[in-house]
Design an enzyme around this catalytic site. Structure first.
Site, PDB file in Angstrom:
ATOM      1  N   LEU A  67     114.036  44.047 -79.075  1.00 54.23           N
ATOM      2  CA  LEU A  67     112.927  43.829 -78.408  1.00 54.23           C
ATOM      3  C   LEU A  67     111.978  42.557 -78.825  1.00 54.23           C
ATOM      4  O   LEU A  67     111.268  42.174 -77.989  1.00 54.23           O
ATOM      5  CB  LEU A  67     112.011  45.006 -78.528  1.00 54.23           C
ATOM      6  CG  LEU A  67     112.441  46.286 -77.811  1.00 54.23           C
ATOM      7  CD1 LEU A  67     111.719  47.562 -78.183  1.00 54.23           C
ATOM      8  CD2 LEU A  67     112.955  46.389 -76.254  1.00 54.23           C
ATOM      9  N   ARG A  68     112.250  42.003 -79.869  1.00 56.25           N
ATOM     10  CA  ARG A  68     111.673  40.738 -80.326  1.00 56.25           C
ATOM     11  C   ARG A  68     110.254  40.824 -80.597  1.00 56.25           C
ATOM     12  O   ARG A  68     109.552  39.717 -80.703  1.00 56.25           O
ATOM     13  CB  ARG A  68     112.216  39.496 -79.058  1.00 56.25           C
ATOM     14  CG  ARG A  68     113.484  39.276 -78.864  1.00 56.25           C
ATOM     15  CD  ARG A  68     114.164  38.992 -79.889  1.00 56.25           C
ATOM     16  NE  ARG A  68     115.737  38.849 -79.611  1.00 56.25           N
ATOM     17  CZ  ARG A  68     116.734  38.689 -80.243  1.00 56.25           C
ATOM     18  NH1 ARG A  68     116.655  39.255 -81.491  1.00 56.25           N
ATOM     19  NH2 ARG A  68     117.883  38.321 -79.764  1.00 56.25           N
ATOM     20  N   ASP A  87     121.059  44.461 -89.186  1.00 57.82           N
ATOM     21  CA  ASP A  87     121.585  43.753 -88.045  1.00 57.82           C
ATOM     22  C   ASP A  87     121.165  42.439 -87.753  1.00 57.82           C
ATOM     23  O   ASP A  87     120.049  41.901 -88.033  1.00 57.82           O
ATOM     24  CB  ASP A  87     121.479  44.573 -86.742  1.00 57.82           C
ATOM     25  CG  ASP A  87     122.276  43.967 -85.532  1.00 57.82           C
ATOM     26  OD1 ASP A  87     123.393  43.881 -85.700  1.00 57.82           O
ATOM     27  OD2 ASP A  87     121.462  43.526 -84.585  1.00 57.82           O
ATOM     28  N   ASN A 143     127.613  37.499 -81.029  1.00 55.08           N
ATOM     29  CA  ASN A 143     128.269  37.982 -82.259  1.00 55.08           C
ATOM     30  C   ASN A 143     128.304  39.438 -82.525  1.00 55.08           C
ATOM     31  O   ASN A 143     127.409  40.189 -82.537  1.00 55.08           O
ATOM     32  CB  ASN A 143     127.313  37.415 -83.347  1.00 55.08           C
ATOM     33  CG  ASN A 143     127.999  37.094 -84.744  1.00 55.08           C
ATOM     34  OD1 ASN A 143     129.325  37.131 -84.880  1.00 55.08           O
ATOM     35  ND2 ASN A 143     127.295  36.907 -85.955  1.00 55.08           N
ATOM     36  N   ASP A 157     123.226  46.000 -77.530  1.00 54.78           N
ATOM     37  CA  ASP A 157     122.901  45.008 -78.430  1.00 54.78           C
ATOM     38  C   ASP A 157     122.190  43.810 -77.527  1.00 54.78           C
ATOM     39  O   ASP A 157     122.603  42.730 -77.470  1.00 54.78           O
ATOM     40  CB  ASP A 157     124.146  44.274 -78.879  1.00 54.78           C
ATOM     41  CG  ASP A 157     123.877  43.508 -80.104  1.00 54.78           C
ATOM     42  OD1 ASP A 157     122.687  43.262 -80.194  1.00 54.78           O
ATOM     43  OD2 ASP A 157     124.934  42.610 -80.298  1.00 54.78           O
ATOM     44  N   HIS A 194     117.460  35.677 -75.651  1.00 57.84           N
ATOM     45  CA  HIS A 194     117.036  34.351 -76.115  1.00 57.84           C
ATOM     46  C   HIS A 194     116.792  33.259 -74.908  1.00 57.84           C
ATOM     47  O   HIS A 194     117.144  33.770 -73.738  1.00 57.84           O
ATOM     48  CB  HIS A 194     118.489  33.608 -76.630  1.00 57.84           C
ATOM     49  CG  HIS A 194     118.789  34.477 -77.858  1.00 57.84           C
ATOM     50  ND1 HIS A 194     117.988  34.426 -79.247  1.00 57.84           N
ATOM     51  CD2 HIS A 194     119.772  35.090 -78.222  1.00 57.84           C
ATOM     52  CE1 HIS A 194     118.418  34.960 -79.914  1.00 57.84           C
ATOM     53  NE2 HIS A 194     119.880  35.568 -79.610  1.00 57.84           N
TER      54      HIS A 194
HETATM   55  O1  DOR Z   1     124.791  38.606 -80.661  1.00 56.74           O
HETATM   56  C1  DOR Z   1     123.992  38.899 -81.410  1.00 56.74           C
HETATM   57  N1  DOR Z   1     122.775  38.860 -81.114  1.00 56.74           N
HETATM   58  N2  DOR Z   1     124.438  39.709 -82.456  1.00 56.74           N
HETATM   59  C2  DOR Z   1     123.573  39.826 -83.403  1.00 56.74           C
HETATM   60  O2  DOR Z   1     124.134  40.664 -84.530  1.00 56.74           O
HETATM   61  C3  DOR Z   1     122.189  39.709 -83.427  1.00 56.74           C
HETATM   62  C4  DOR Z   1     121.683  39.470 -81.992  1.00 56.74           C
HETATM   63  C5  DOR Z   1     120.438  38.955 -82.030  1.00 56.74           C
HETATM   64  O3  DOR Z   1     119.391  39.148 -82.631  1.00 56.74           O
HETATM   65  O4  DOR Z   1     119.992  37.795 -81.117  1.00 56.74           O
HETATM   66 ZN    ZN Z   2     124.518  42.857 -84.723  1.00 64.78          ZN
END
Ligand code: DOR
Ligand code: ZN
Length: 430
Positions: free
Chosen positions: A65-66, A154, A280, A307, A311
């Site tokens: 959620l940032r 994470d 990732n 997940d 961004h």
């Molecule tokens: O793709 C990903 N983005 N994998 C992660 O483990 C972290 C996440 C992120 O926080 O952007």
């Molecule tokens: Zn992760």
């Protein structure tokens, strides 16, 4: 709060193995009844859901959620609005915020903001180690007291085996689930693509599937040593599936999740260098995708988790290798997972078990069922409705989705949290 009567839908409740046409009555924030026919109480709001599926509200175990710290990517208000639009009635907030959620003050801030502006339930996940540095354990008791439902570093693995052992022992004392982002960082070396013929052809640095499975193999030995409950985040490859399957046979207390993108995209999706495909763990080979699909169907993989990783263009409108990892998933998860139902790989009952009942069970959360007296967290789905994915229309503050232009089959019509409508497709509720 008025009663809501959902009339004439196909009710799918994995917790009771129930799949039949029925009316559902919601009263005082709870499920008041599920019957073949329920007479509308006076003043009830009656909603015709004929030909729609009525399922326990979806629960996402893995959402970024940032907030605090990176609100230009997402915040609790926009992230939970996206969740509601995606059919989710609850999300778990991963702790790699700025600062990380490794202490009571951050957890309390998330809980408070969620209460003030959150459209759905928000359950914080705390850090395993202070600052997610992998060195000193976070105060897990304090985090739990403040509202954390699990711990995870994470974004990173806990690389040090001794630290991971102590984390498992410590978490066990609190009954907290440890969620591992499984990645041997020496092996992966931040490789942006999956190691295989595709990465060679398209000329991207890569990381092998073993970067994930080697870490899972180590962890499973530590689970056997400590007896702690352990959960593998975003399983992406066949070898991890094999290890988890074996561990479950051994009776180890292990569970795991897979993302919609690892179920529906292979590494070929990276061939156009669309940075929204940089995630990732990376998108894997077709064999890996087949393995995770099969494992989700047979229950080796317990849950689907998005997940959701927002961004901004600052992090994404750059070279593939420079781009931040992650894609947004809350508003596409259900339709993508329904592809497995449409393809007859799994039944609706099995899918909603993975998207609601299992996450509730693994984390000990309310919801996950439409049994009488359960919380009135409900999602109504039109499983046949088709739409073209257009990320510019998402509620999320970010746009990093690789699914733009894809024809989706399955639409969220209504999301209800504790008896309150938090999202409605206009056509259903005018
Ligand atoms: O793709 C990903 N983005 N994998 C992660 O483990 C972290 C996440 C992120 O926080 O952007
Ligand atoms: Zn992760």
């Amino acid at each position: 709060m008025a009663d809501i009567l959902l009339r004439g839908g196909r009710v799918i409740d994995p917790a009771r193995n129930f799949d039949a046409n029925a009316d559902v009555l919601l009263r005082d924030g709870k499920v008041a009844g599920v019957e073949r026919e329920i007479a509308a109480p006076k003043d009830a709001r009656v909603i015709d859901v004929k030909d729609k599926w009525v399922v326990p509200g979806l629960i996402d175990m893995h959402t970024h959620l940032r907030e605090p710290g990176q609100e230009y990517k997402e915040n609790i208000e926009t992230g939970t609005a996206a969740a509601a639009a995606g059919g989710f009635t609850a999300v778990c907030a991963m702790p790699n915020t700025v600062p990380p959620n490794d202490n009571r003050a951050v957890t309390e801030l998330i809980v408070r903001r969620a209460r003030e502006v959150g459209a759905v339930r928000v359950y914080p996940i705390g850090c395993i180690t202070q600052g997610q540095k992998g060195e000193n354990l976070a105060e897990m008791g304090e985090l739990q007291e403040a509202g954390c439902v699990a711990v995870s570093d994470d974004g990173k693995s806990v690389m040090n085996s001794e630290v991971m052992r102590r984390a498992l022992e410590y978490a066990r004392g609190f009954g907290l689930l440890v969620i591992q982002h499984a990645e041997d960082h020496n092996l992966s070396a931040n490789g942006p693509a999956h190691e295989g013929p595709v990465s060679t052809r398209i000329g991207l640095r890569s990381q092998p599937a073993a970067a994930e499975s080697a870490m899972v193999a180590r962890d499973l030995e530590l689970v056997a040593l400590t007896g702690a409950r352990y959960h593998v985040a975003h399983v992406s490859c066949a070898e991890t599936v094999r290890l988890v399957r074996e561990a479950k046979r051994r009776g180890l207390p292990v569970t795991c999740e897979v993302t919609p993108h690892h179920l529906t995209l292979t590494d070929e999706a990276c061939a156009g260098y669309d940075t929204s495909t940089r995630v990732n763990p990376p998108l894997r080979s077709d064999k890996d995708v087949a393995a995770v699909r099969e494992a989700l169907a047979d229950g080796t993989i317990d849950a689907v988790a998005t997940d959701h990783a927002p961004h901004s263009s600052v992090e994404k409108d750059v070279e593939f290798e420079q781009a931040a990892c992650g894609l947004i998933g809350l508003e596409t998860a259900l339709a993508l997972c329904l592809e497995l139902v449409h393809d007859k790989i799994m039944s609706p009952l099995a899918l909603f078990a993975r998207m609601s009942t299992a996450p509730a069970r693994i984390l000990g959360l309310v919801g996950g069922t439409l049994a009488p007296d359960a919380v009135a967290d409900v999602t109504v789905v039109d499983a046949q409705a088709t739409w073209i994915c257009d990320p510019s229309r998402f509620r999320s503050r970010s746009r990093n989705s690789p699914f733009g232009g894809r024809t989706m089959r399955g639409k969220v019509m209504l999301t209800i949290v504790a008896g309150n409508i938090v999202f409605a497709e206009e056509k259903l509720v005018g």
